[in-house]
Design an enzyme around this catalytic site. Structure first.
Site, PDB file in Angstrom:
ATOM      1  N   ASN A  65      -3.633   6.081   5.986  1.00  0.00           N
ATOM      2  CA  ASN A  65      -4.476   6.619   6.832  1.00  0.00           C
ATOM      3  C   ASN A  65      -5.207   5.887   7.937  1.00  0.00           C
ATOM      4  O   ASN A  65      -4.918   4.763   8.034  1.00  0.00           O
ATOM      5  CB  ASN A  65      -5.463   7.820   6.301  1.00  0.00           C
ATOM      6  CG  ASN A  65      -6.362   6.918   5.256  1.00  0.00           C
ATOM      7  OD1 ASN A  65      -6.760   5.734   5.463  1.00  0.00           O
ATOM      8  ND2 ASN A  65      -7.165   7.561   4.591  1.00  0.00           N
ATOM      9  N   GLU A  87      11.755   5.387  17.434  1.00  0.00           N
ATOM     10  CA  GLU A  87      11.790   4.739  16.067  1.00  0.00           C
ATOM     11  C   GLU A  87      13.113   5.252  15.408  1.00  0.00           C
ATOM     12  O   GLU A  87      13.909   4.320  14.777  1.00  0.00           O
ATOM     13  CB  GLU A  87      10.661   5.391  15.185  1.00  0.00           C
ATOM     14  CG  GLU A  87      10.562   5.142  13.746  1.00  0.00           C
ATOM     15  CD  GLU A  87       9.843   5.768  12.833  1.00  0.00           C
ATOM     16  OE1 GLU A  87       9.392   5.543  11.576  1.00  0.00           O
ATOM     17  OE2 GLU A  87       9.054   7.142  13.278  1.00  0.00           O
ATOM     18  N   HIS A  88      13.492   6.497  15.488  1.00  0.00           N
ATOM     19  CA  HIS A  88      14.859   6.859  15.057  1.00  0.00           C
ATOM     20  C   HIS A  88      15.624   7.567  16.209  1.00  0.00           C
ATOM     21  O   HIS A  88      15.054   8.181  16.913  1.00  0.00           O
ATOM     22  CB  HIS A  88      14.509   8.056  13.912  1.00  0.00           C
ATOM     23  CG  HIS A  88      13.659   7.701  12.806  1.00  0.00           C
ATOM     24  ND1 HIS A  88      12.507   7.876  12.923  1.00  0.00           N
ATOM     25  CD2 HIS A  88      14.046   6.957  11.610  1.00  0.00           C
ATOM     26  CE1 HIS A  88      11.856   7.419  11.604  1.00  0.00           C
ATOM     27  NE2 HIS A  88      12.692   6.918  10.995  1.00  0.00           N
ATOM     28  N   TYR A 118       0.807  -1.213   0.049  1.00  0.00           N
ATOM     29  CA  TYR A 118       0.120   0.120  -0.125  1.00  0.00           C
ATOM     30  C   TYR A 118       0.834   1.260  -0.077  1.00  0.00           C
ATOM     31  O   TYR A 118       1.849   1.517   0.899  1.00  0.00           O
ATOM     32  CB  TYR A 118      -0.912  -0.034   1.245  1.00  0.00           C
ATOM     33  CG  TYR A 118      -2.092   1.064   1.218  1.00  0.00           C
ATOM     34  CD1 TYR A 118      -3.388   0.754   0.620  1.00  0.00           C
ATOM     35  CD2 TYR A 118      -1.693   2.481   1.312  1.00  0.00           C
ATOM     36  CE1 TYR A 118      -4.082   1.930   0.560  1.00  0.00           C
ATOM     37  CE2 TYR A 118      -2.502   3.435   1.417  1.00  0.00           C
ATOM     38  CZ  TYR A 118      -3.955   3.085   0.831  1.00  0.00           C
ATOM     39  OH  TYR A 118      -4.786   4.169   0.667  1.00  0.00           O
ATOM     40  N   HIS A 175       6.279  15.849   9.442  1.00  0.00           N
ATOM     41  CA  HIS A 175       5.433  14.586   8.924  1.00  0.00           C
ATOM     42  C   HIS A 175       3.975  14.767   9.273  1.00  0.00           C
ATOM     43  O   HIS A 175       3.062  14.437   8.682  1.00  0.00           O
ATOM     44  CB  HIS A 175       5.949  13.328   9.475  1.00  0.00           C
ATOM     45  CG  HIS A 175       6.965  12.712   8.715  1.00  0.00           C
ATOM     46  ND1 HIS A 175       6.898  12.359   7.344  1.00  0.00           N
ATOM     47  CD2 HIS A 175       8.302  12.481   9.125  1.00  0.00           C
ATOM     48  CE1 HIS A 175       8.010  11.608   6.816  1.00  0.00           C
ATOM     49  NE2 HIS A 175       8.911  11.775   7.751  1.00  0.00           N
ATOM     50  N   ASP A 181      16.130   7.728   5.588  1.00  0.00           N
ATOM     51  CA  ASP A 181      14.909   7.797   5.084  1.00  0.00           C
ATOM     52  C   ASP A 181      14.815   7.354   3.407  1.00  0.00           C
ATOM     53  O   ASP A 181      13.787   6.889   2.841  1.00  0.00           O
ATOM     54  CB  ASP A 181      13.944   9.164   5.227  1.00  0.00           C
ATOM     55  CG  ASP A 181      13.597   9.336   6.633  1.00  0.00           C
ATOM     56  OD1 ASP A 181      13.325   8.224   7.211  1.00  0.00           O
ATOM     57  OD2 ASP A 181      12.906  10.389   6.957  1.00  0.00           O
ATOM     58  N   GLN A 201     -10.774  -0.270   0.927  1.00  0.00           N
ATOM     59  CA  GLN A 201     -11.238  -1.021  -0.197  1.00  0.00           C
ATOM     60  C   GLN A 201      -9.876  -1.631  -0.948  1.00  0.00           C
ATOM     61  O   GLN A 201     -10.071  -2.682  -1.262  1.00  0.00           O
ATOM     62  CB  GLN A 201     -11.959  -0.457  -1.148  1.00  0.00           C
ATOM     63  CG  GLN A 201     -11.453   0.853  -1.915  1.00  0.00           C
ATOM     64  CD  GLN A 201     -11.670   2.236  -1.080  1.00  0.00           C
ATOM     65  OE1 GLN A 201     -11.961   2.415  -0.031  1.00  0.00           O
ATOM     66  NE2 GLN A 201     -11.422   3.298  -1.949  1.00  0.00           N
ATOM     67  N   HIS A 206      -1.587 -40.327  19.388  1.00  0.00           N
ATOM     68  CA  HIS A 206      -0.140 -39.904  19.313  1.00  0.00           C
ATOM     69  C   HIS A 206       0.775 -40.952  19.565  1.00  0.00           C
ATOM     70  O   HIS A 206       1.863 -41.160  19.161  1.00  0.00           O
ATOM     71  CB  HIS A 206      -0.074 -38.619  20.138  1.00  0.00           C
ATOM     72  CG  HIS A 206      -0.528 -37.305  19.583  1.00  0.00           C
ATOM     73  ND1 HIS A 206      -1.681 -37.274  19.352  1.00  0.00           N
ATOM     74  CD2 HIS A 206       0.097 -36.161  19.101  1.00  0.00           C
ATOM     75  CE1 HIS A 206      -1.889 -35.850  18.933  1.00  0.00           C
ATOM     76  NE2 HIS A 206      -0.642 -35.331  18.508  1.00  0.00           N
ATOM     77  N   GLN A 234      11.386  15.251  11.379  1.00  0.00           N
ATOM     78  CA  GLN A 234      10.282  14.507  11.685  1.00  0.00           C
ATOM     79  C   GLN A 234       9.169  15.034  12.126  1.00  0.00           C
ATOM     80  O   GLN A 234       7.853  14.622  11.990  1.00  0.00           O
ATOM     81  CB  GLN A 234      10.590  13.413  12.924  1.00  0.00           C
ATOM     82  CG  GLN A 234      11.771  12.380  12.473  1.00  0.00           C
ATOM     83  CD  GLN A 234      11.535  11.683  11.291  1.00  0.00           C
ATOM     84  OE1 GLN A 234      10.544  11.019  11.131  1.00  0.00           O
ATOM     85  NE2 GLN A 234      12.251  11.871  10.433  1.00  0.00           N
TER      86      GLN A 234
END
Length: 430
Positions: free
Chosen positions: A214, A327-328, A130, A262, A361, A191, A420, A259
Site C-alpha cells: 500500500n 504495463e500489459h 513483501y 484491481h 498473471d 515497519q 593516479h 485489470q
C-alpha cells in the site's frame, strides 16, 4: 468510458490527460513512515512488535510469535485443496522454467598482449519479499518474486506478510513453501520494510526488497532506497488492448475488467480502427458488468480512467501504444507477430486472440511484476537479472600493464590526479 479519436485535433491533449497519473504521498504519510523507519532502526524488534500490535491488532508478546514455523506452513498446506496445490506447483514449474532462460553466466576474453577482461556474475546474498496479507490472497505474488531469486542463486529469501487480526490466507504460505522461501514473518506495513532494510535482532538485513504494498509500503521503499535495492515503485495496474475488430467482444470486455477490478485507479484502454467493434465492446461491458462481484470497483475504474480509442490503422495503434507504454499489452489481431515488430515499449505483450492477460498473471511463465505509468520506456519486468550483480574483471600482464600505464598516466595528468598518474606509470617499463 471516454471515447477518443486520433483524427480529432484535441486528441494528443486528451490522451495526455487520460494517461496522466500521480499518486502523491501526503506529508502526513511521509512523516508517519519516517518516524516508523527511525523507530525500527533505533530499537529494532521492540518497535516492530509495537507497530504490529497497533496496526495489525496482534497480541504477540515476542518476535518469536511472529515467525512462521514449519508446522504452521504444513498446517496451512493441509487447508489448501489438492487442486489448488497442483495448480500452484504447475505455475511454479512454468515460472522457474521461463526464468532459467534468463540466467547470465560469467565471461572473459584475452587480448593479444595478455590482458584478460571479463565479467563475473554473482547472486545477491539475501533478499526480502513483501507480500500483501490479511483476507487478500496473493500466492502468485510469492511465486513471481521468490522463484527468480531462487533461480539466480540467492541463498536466503525472507518474506514478510501482514496478518491483521491473525488472519493469513493459507495459500500464501503454501506458495512460499513451494517457491523455497527461507524465512517468513507475520509483519507488514512500513515497519516490515524497515526491518528488512535495517535488520533487527530477529529479522535479517537484506540486500534488496521486492514486492507490492500500500501507500505506506511504497513510501517506506522510497525512503530506504540506496540502503537497499528495490524492484520498482509500482503504480496502478494497466491493460491496453489493440484489436482489429474480429475478436469476440465479450472476451475483450472481460480482459478490460481483469485489470479494472484491481483498483479504481487501474487503467483499461481499447484501441481499434473499427468503430463498430468499439461499440460492440461497449455493449458487452454493459451486459457483463452487472454479473461481476466487483462491479462497483470495475465501473469506477472504467469511468475514471478507461477509454476507447479509434485509430486509422493498426500501425497507428502501435504508435499510440508506444506513446502510452502500457504495463500489459494485448495484440488481439490476425497477425500479432507483424504488429509486435512495431511495439517498442510494453511491460508484457500478449500475442493473438487466445492469449488473455490473466494467463500472464498466474501461470504462463514470464514475470507479472511489470513496469507501470509509462516506465516501460526505460525499465523491464522483474527477472533473474534483478537478483544478480556484475563485477568487472581486469587482469593485466607485465607488458600490458606497461602499455596501458602510459595511456592511463597521460589521462590522469590531464585530470590533475597525480597519484593516479604515478600509480599507473610506476608499472611502465623504462
Amino acid at each position: 468510458m471516454r471515447k477518443l479519436n486520433t483524427q480529432d485535433d484535441s486528441f494528443q491533449k486528451e490522451l495526455a490527460a487520460l494517461v496522466a497519473f500521480s499518486e502523491e504521498t501526503s506529508q502526513s504519510v511521509e512523516a508517519t513512515v519516517r518516524d516508523i523507519l527511525h523507530q525500527v532502526q533505533t530499537t529494532g524488534d521492540h518497535a516492530v512488535l509495537e507497530f504490529t500490535q497497533r496496526f495489525d491488532r496482534l497480541a504477540a508478546q515476542s518476535m518469536a510469535e511472529l515467525r512462521v514455523t514449519s508446522d504452521e506452513i504444513q498446517a496451512a498446506k493441509a487447508q489448501v485443496s489438492e487442486a489448488i496445490l497442483s495448480s500452484l506447483r504447475i505455475a511454479a514449474d512454468r515460472i522457474k522454467s521461463y526464468h532459467e532462460h534468463q540466467k547470465q553466466n560469467s565471461w572473459q576474453y584475452e587480448e593479444a598482449d595478455g590482458t584478460v577482461l571479463g565479467q563475473k556474475i554473482t547472486p545477491l546474498d539475501r533478499v526480502g519479499i513483501y507480500v500483501p496479507g490479511g483476507k487478500a490472497s496473493y500466492p502468485s505474488t510469492v511465486l513471481m518474486n521468490a522463484i527468480p531469486a531462487k533461480v539466480a542463486g540467492v541463498k536466503e529469501i525472507v518474506m514478510v506478510v501482514p496478518a491483521p487480526d491473525n488472519e493469513l490466507n493459507p495459500m500464501v504460505l503454501a506458495a512460499a513453501d513451494i517457491a523455497g522461501v527461507t524465512k517468513i514473518f507475520k509483519i507488514g506495513g512500513a515497519q516490515a520494510v524497515a526491518a528488512l532494510a535495517y535488520g533487527t535482532e530477529s529479522v535479517p538485513k537484506v540486500d534488496k526488497i521486492v514486492g507490492p504494498g500500500n501507500i505506506f509500503v511504497a513510501t517506506a521503499k522510497r525512503q530506504v532506497f540506496g540502503l537497499v535495492g528495490l524492484d520498482m515503485i509500482a503504480g496502478p495496474s494497466e491493460i491496453l488492448v489493440i484489436c482489429d475488430g474480429k475478436t469476440n467482444p465479450d472476451w475483450i470486455a472481460m480482459d478490460l475488467f481483469s485489470q479494472a477490478e484491481h483498483d479504481e485507479n487501474a487503467q483499461a484502454i481499447l484501441i481499434s480502427p473499427d468503430a463498430d467493434f468499439l461499440q460492440a465492446v461497449e455493449q458487452s461491458i454493459g451486459k457483463l458488468l452487472p454479473t461481476m462481484k466487483r462491479a462497483d470497483l470495475i465501473n469506477a475504474s472504467l469511468t475514471g480512467r478507461g477509454a476507447f480509442i479509434q485509430v486509422a490503422s493498426l500501425d497507428e495503434a502501435a504508435q499510440i501504444s508506444n506513446q502510452i507504454a502500457p504495463e500489459h499489452l494485448e495484440l488481439s489481431v490476425e497477425d500479432p507477430e507483424s504488429l509486435c515488430e512495431k511495439i517498442t515499449h510494453a511491460g508484457a505483450i500478449f500475442m493473438g486472440r487466445y492469449t488473455s492477460e490473466a494467463l500472464g498473471d498466474y501461470c504462463a511463465g514470464p514475470n507479472h511484476v511489470l513496469p507501470t505509468s509509462s516506465t516501460a520506456k526505460f525499465s523491464s519486468p522483474l527477472g533473474v537479472y534483478d537478483f544478480q550483480k556484475r563485477s568487472s574483471i581486469i587482469y593485466c600482464s607485465e607488458s600490458s600493464a606497461s602499455e596501458l600505464g602510459k595511456v592511463a598516466s597521460q589521462l590522469a595528468e590531464g585530470e590533475s590526479l597525480e597519484a593516479h598518474a604515478r600509480s599507473a606509470s610506476l608499472r611502465v617499463k623504462s
